[in-house]
Design an enzyme around this catalytic site. Structure first.
Site, PDB file in Angstrom:
ATOM      1  N   ASN A 210       0.812  -1.228   0.000  1.00  0.00           N
ATOM      2  CA  ASN A 210       0.000   0.000   0.000  1.00  0.00           C
ATOM      3  C   ASN A 210       0.850   1.286   0.000  1.00  0.00           C
ATOM      4  O   ASN A 210       0.436   2.285  -0.600  1.00  0.00           O
ATOM      5  CB  ASN A 210      -1.039   0.009   1.135  1.00  0.00           C
ATOM      6  CG  ASN A 210      -0.533  -0.701   2.380  1.00  0.00           C
ATOM      7  OD1 ASN A 210       0.678  -0.779   2.588  1.00  0.00           O
ATOM      8  ND2 ASN A 210      -1.452  -1.200   3.190  1.00  0.00           N
TER       9      ASN A 210
ATOM     10  N   ASP B 229       1.550  -9.271   4.213  1.00  0.00           N
ATOM     11  CA  ASP B 229       0.615  -8.750   5.216  1.00  0.00           C
ATOM     12  C   ASP B 229      -0.850  -8.886   4.796  1.00  0.00           C
ATOM     13  O   ASP B 229      -1.738  -8.842   5.637  1.00  0.00           O
ATOM     14  CB  ASP B 229       0.906  -7.273   5.506  1.00  0.00           C
ATOM     15  CG  ASP B 229       2.303  -7.052   6.068  1.00  0.00           C
ATOM     16  OD1 ASP B 229       2.915  -8.031   6.523  1.00  0.00           O
ATOM     17  OD2 ASP B 229       2.771  -5.908   6.054  1.00  0.00           O
TER      18      ASP B 229
ATOM     19  N   GLY C 124       3.063  -8.328  10.079  1.00  0.00           N
ATOM     20  CA  GLY C 124       1.722  -7.937   9.644  1.00  0.00           C
ATOM     21  C   GLY C 124       1.349  -6.502   9.972  1.00  0.00           C
ATOM     22  O   GLY C 124       0.218  -6.086   9.741  1.00  0.00           O
ATOM     23  N   ARG C 125       2.295  -5.774  10.579  1.00  0.00           N
ATOM     24  CA  ARG C 125       2.055  -4.371  10.949  1.00  0.00           C
ATOM     25  C   ARG C 125       0.726  -4.194  11.696  1.00  0.00           C
ATOM     26  O   ARG C 125       0.536  -4.828  12.727  1.00  0.00           O
ATOM     27  CB  ARG C 125       2.146  -3.476   9.713  1.00  0.00           C
ATOM     28  CG  ARG C 125       3.562  -3.491   9.091  1.00  0.00           C
ATOM     29  CD  ARG C 125       3.927  -2.156   8.489  1.00  0.00           C
ATOM     30  NE  ARG C 125       3.012  -1.749   7.446  1.00  0.00           N
ATOM     31  CZ  ARG C 125       3.345  -1.145   6.329  1.00  0.00           C
ATOM     32  NH1 ARG C 125       4.632  -0.889   6.077  1.00  0.00           N
ATOM     33  NH2 ARG C 125       2.460  -0.772   5.445  1.00  0.00           N
TER      34      ARG C 125
ATOM     35  N   GLU D 204       2.736  -8.847  15.481  1.00  0.00           N
ATOM     36  CA  GLU D 204       3.716  -7.889  16.001  1.00  0.00           C
ATOM     37  C   GLU D 204       3.073  -6.554  16.393  1.00  0.00           C
ATOM     38  O   GLU D 204       3.580  -5.852  17.252  1.00  0.00           O
ATOM     39  CB  GLU D 204       4.813  -7.625  14.965  1.00  0.00           C
ATOM     40  CG  GLU D 204       4.276  -7.011  13.668  1.00  0.00           C
ATOM     41  CD  GLU D 204       5.358  -6.686  12.625  1.00  0.00           C
ATOM     42  OE1 GLU D 204       6.548  -6.825  12.910  1.00  0.00           O
ATOM     43  OE2 GLU D 204       4.965  -6.294  11.501  1.00  0.00           O
TER      44      GLU D 204
ATOM     45  N   GLN E 267       9.470 -15.825   7.388  1.00  0.00           N
ATOM     46  CA  GLN E 267       8.110 -16.011   6.886  1.00  0.00           C
ATOM     47  C   GLN E 267       7.854 -15.260   5.587  1.00  0.00           C
ATOM     48  O   GLN E 267       6.911 -15.550   4.860  1.00  0.00           O
ATOM     49  CB  GLN E 267       7.062 -15.644   7.942  1.00  0.00           C
ATOM     50  CG  GLN E 267       6.852 -14.169   8.190  1.00  0.00           C
ATOM     51  CD  GLN E 267       6.398 -13.844   9.610  1.00  0.00           C
ATOM     52  OE1 GLN E 267       5.244 -13.986   9.935  1.00  0.00           O
ATOM     53  NE2 GLN E 267       7.330 -13.423  10.449  1.00  0.00           N
TER      54      GLN E 267
END
Lengths: 413, 413
Positions: free
Chosen positions: B110, B140, B186-187, B242, B296
């Site tokens: 994004n 993500d 994955g923020r 995370e 990952q």
């Protein structure tokens, strides 16, 4: 009528159930009439918590053989000494006698070999005729008097694969993310951290720096190494063993030195996190870390076929030896000398090593560290001789049974 | 004579090079005479650092397609605004014009779609006829207006495999090691943490608790959940994203809120370490953690065939669309409605999704979080509907090329 008991101890490896399979299969072949599995290592004896492994069909056994974790349950229970310990030993002797146990197979690491030795002494001093055979397993590869330990090859294969992949990833991001630190397990030894060197394909590819507990760790030296690597390559991929320590014995990243496991080993596992902070603070560059932890002990999907076959082999050999009168020894792997006549077979993961027998007293609580000649201290790396030692251990694959894109495994026993 | 430029941006995925392959292959087929790759995302344009991808032979391309990392190099460079930005844009326009670039393909997340949009605006405002097409990639899975993102399926497959294996391992050690916490990236979104739910095979198997950034995190609630799980099952296998944060916005384990990346995102990655300490201190039980980090994002050895094929597919579709006159859009994946007529083909990893086109302005900097209806808040888990959504994305395998027991990959371009 003869009875054997097998138990799995310590932390599992990807192939500890292959050893269980080998024991059960050989025990059946040897005509042992009752094959019991003790749940949770020595605790299974104390609690008289047994599984009748002889009743498992071939399909179930084959499925267990491909499953990570310890199917019987592992344990980190240390037999107490003093009066409390003597109560435990009385109980063990009672349970073994009650079930007419003639052979006891203990699959474990150097702590567990101590337990096996104590069980032997417990039986001998009480006049019980129980043959106790230790069977090595550990991803750490730190048991003495064996060429290597079942479990190590598979963990090494997983680590080397992850480092090769993550290293390529990291190098493509050096403009923005300078330093990656990957932490392996291994307690006081660097065998697993060292195995990441297999990932390196050419000058400049990852890993660039490997820090082992066998070498005194210096923060300044580390920072200088990383800084030099960034100048030369644009970034640095670092592998650290969880147990690295300074010359005066301080564990890197060990915030609470009082935290210990039942065997008195300190709490490890913050080395990478700590060093990331150090890199950010002192070198003023970005740093991230990965910590594979139990993933490296359980990665059956990347098990080495050689390791998997050897794990079954040591299980079988332990049974044959016990039946032939062996007692109070651990089976060890012996690498044949000279050129390898079966190179092609070995590449498919066929067993090459022979076995030998080591008194339990020589392996109990002893720790084999990386030998000096395999460590390149100046470059924080390992030597080509170490890679020659390691390469055969990661050869061959164990095809997974897949369902909906994921491997399927057996339920615990 | 027509020229296209392709660049890879943001952090790589295991399959971002499959997209590169798709773009190059389709560009050749479409008769685009010059196919340039910009090294290091937008930096490659600014520095005029190009690779002639049209000259790569089919073997090299096929090998790159199976290699993790970004073969051209990724980037986290944010185009500045203000006078400095206008200098960058002048330079971009100059370089694109100099090379007669007609099509620009930007593979990214994004943030990168924002960069693509700005490049479109830069070209349009200067009268340059350059079609800018965004191609989604991110582990993500947080890009809006697409069913899912290439890269997600492979990372999910790796996480679910590791959690299944580590979960079996952990359960066999619950007598001594009570809690395992595994942290995913994955923020601000929980798609990857949620994917670990695929590992669960039965009531009681891992993972037991999944904490997503979409749900306000409460330490007390977490400790109560873990404690209950230990009482019921003997131990707990926890997965945390995370980016979990408390109701008042405090990131869990984020020691230094000032530490930010170039896009202003905070430093993440200490959630598991922090929570381990919390469990030890408050529940007085042992806890360990794993943090897969870039493993990952780079686990090509466990790539999903579906994901790998789709990644090439979106690359091809982007080229066809640009040649047909498309501009300033991102290709998106559209899942067909109703029952799946090609279930068997899909299980082999064949592409099932159709594609659509979304204006870059609708995806730039936007973030898609896990929808409420797929989160089971009370149980810290995900719903069966989410698993139905996810399962097709992890199907199929990409056989590795192996040498000496390890996968072999292409060198960077």
């Amino acid at each position: 009528m003869s009875t054997c008991v097998v138990a799995q101890a310590g932390g599992p490896t990807a192939v500890i159930n292959s050893t269980l399979y080998g024991v059960v299969d050989e025990a059946k072949r040897a005509g042992i009439s009752k094959i019991l599995g003790a749940r949770g290592g020595i605790r299974g004896i104390l609690k008289e918590d047994f599984v009748d492994l002889g009743r498992l069909d071939q399909n179930t056994l084959a499925r267990i053989r491909r499953t990570p974790g310890a199917a019987l349950g592992g344990c980190r229970y240390k037999l107490p000494s003093g009066p409390e310990g003597s109560r435990d030993f009385d109980r063990i002797a009672y349970v073994l006698a009650k079930h007419n146990v003639r052979y006891f197979f203990y699959v474990g690491g150097n702590d567990s070999m101590d337990t096996a030795l104590k069980i032997h002494e417990c039986c001998a001093s009480r006049g019980l005729d129980v043959s106790v055979i230790g069977i090595p397993k550990t991803v750490d590869n730190d048991i003495c008097h064996t060429d290597h330990c079942p479990g190590y090859g598979s963990a090494a294969k997983y680590i080397a694969t992850c480092v090769r992949e993550a290293g390529i990833h990291a190098a493509s991001m050096y403009d923005d993310e300078k330093v990656v630190i990957l932490e392996t397990v291994g307690r006081n030894t660097g065998w697993l951290a060292a195995s990441s060197a297999l990932a390196k394909t050419r000058e400049g590819s990852a890993p660039h720096l490997i820090y082992l507990p066998e070498v005194d760790f210096s923060e300044d030296r580390f920072l200088a190494d990383v800084d030099r690597c960034i100048s030369r390559l644009g970034g640095a991929f670092v592998v650290v063993a969880e147990g690295i320590k300074t010359k005066d014995g301080r564990l890197i990243g060990n915030a609470d030195p009082e935290l210990k496991d039942p065997f008195g080993h300190p709490q490890l596992g913050e080395a990478a996190s700590y060093l990331c902070g150090l890199v950010r603070a002192r070198l003023k560059v970005s740093a991230r870390y990965a910590k594979l932890d139990i993933c490296q002990q359980s990665a059956m999907h990347l098990a080495s076929r050689t390791d998997w076959e050897e794990a079954a082999h040591v299980g079988r050999q332990a049974v044959s030896h016990a039946v032939a009168g062996g007692n109070c020894v651990m089976v060890s792997l012996r690498r044949p000398e000279g050129p390898d006549p079966k190179r092609d077979a070995r590449a498919r993961g066929e067993v090459r090593c022979g076995v030998g027998w080591v008194p339990l007293s020589l392996v109990a609580n002893m720790e084999r560290r990386m030998p000096d000649e395999w460590i390149d201290r100046s470059a924080a790396f390992v030597t080509p001789d170490f890679l020659s030692y390691l390469t055969p251990l990661v050869l061959g694959e164990v095809p997974a049974l897949l369902e909906s894109g994921l491997p399927v495994y057996a339920d615990p026993l």
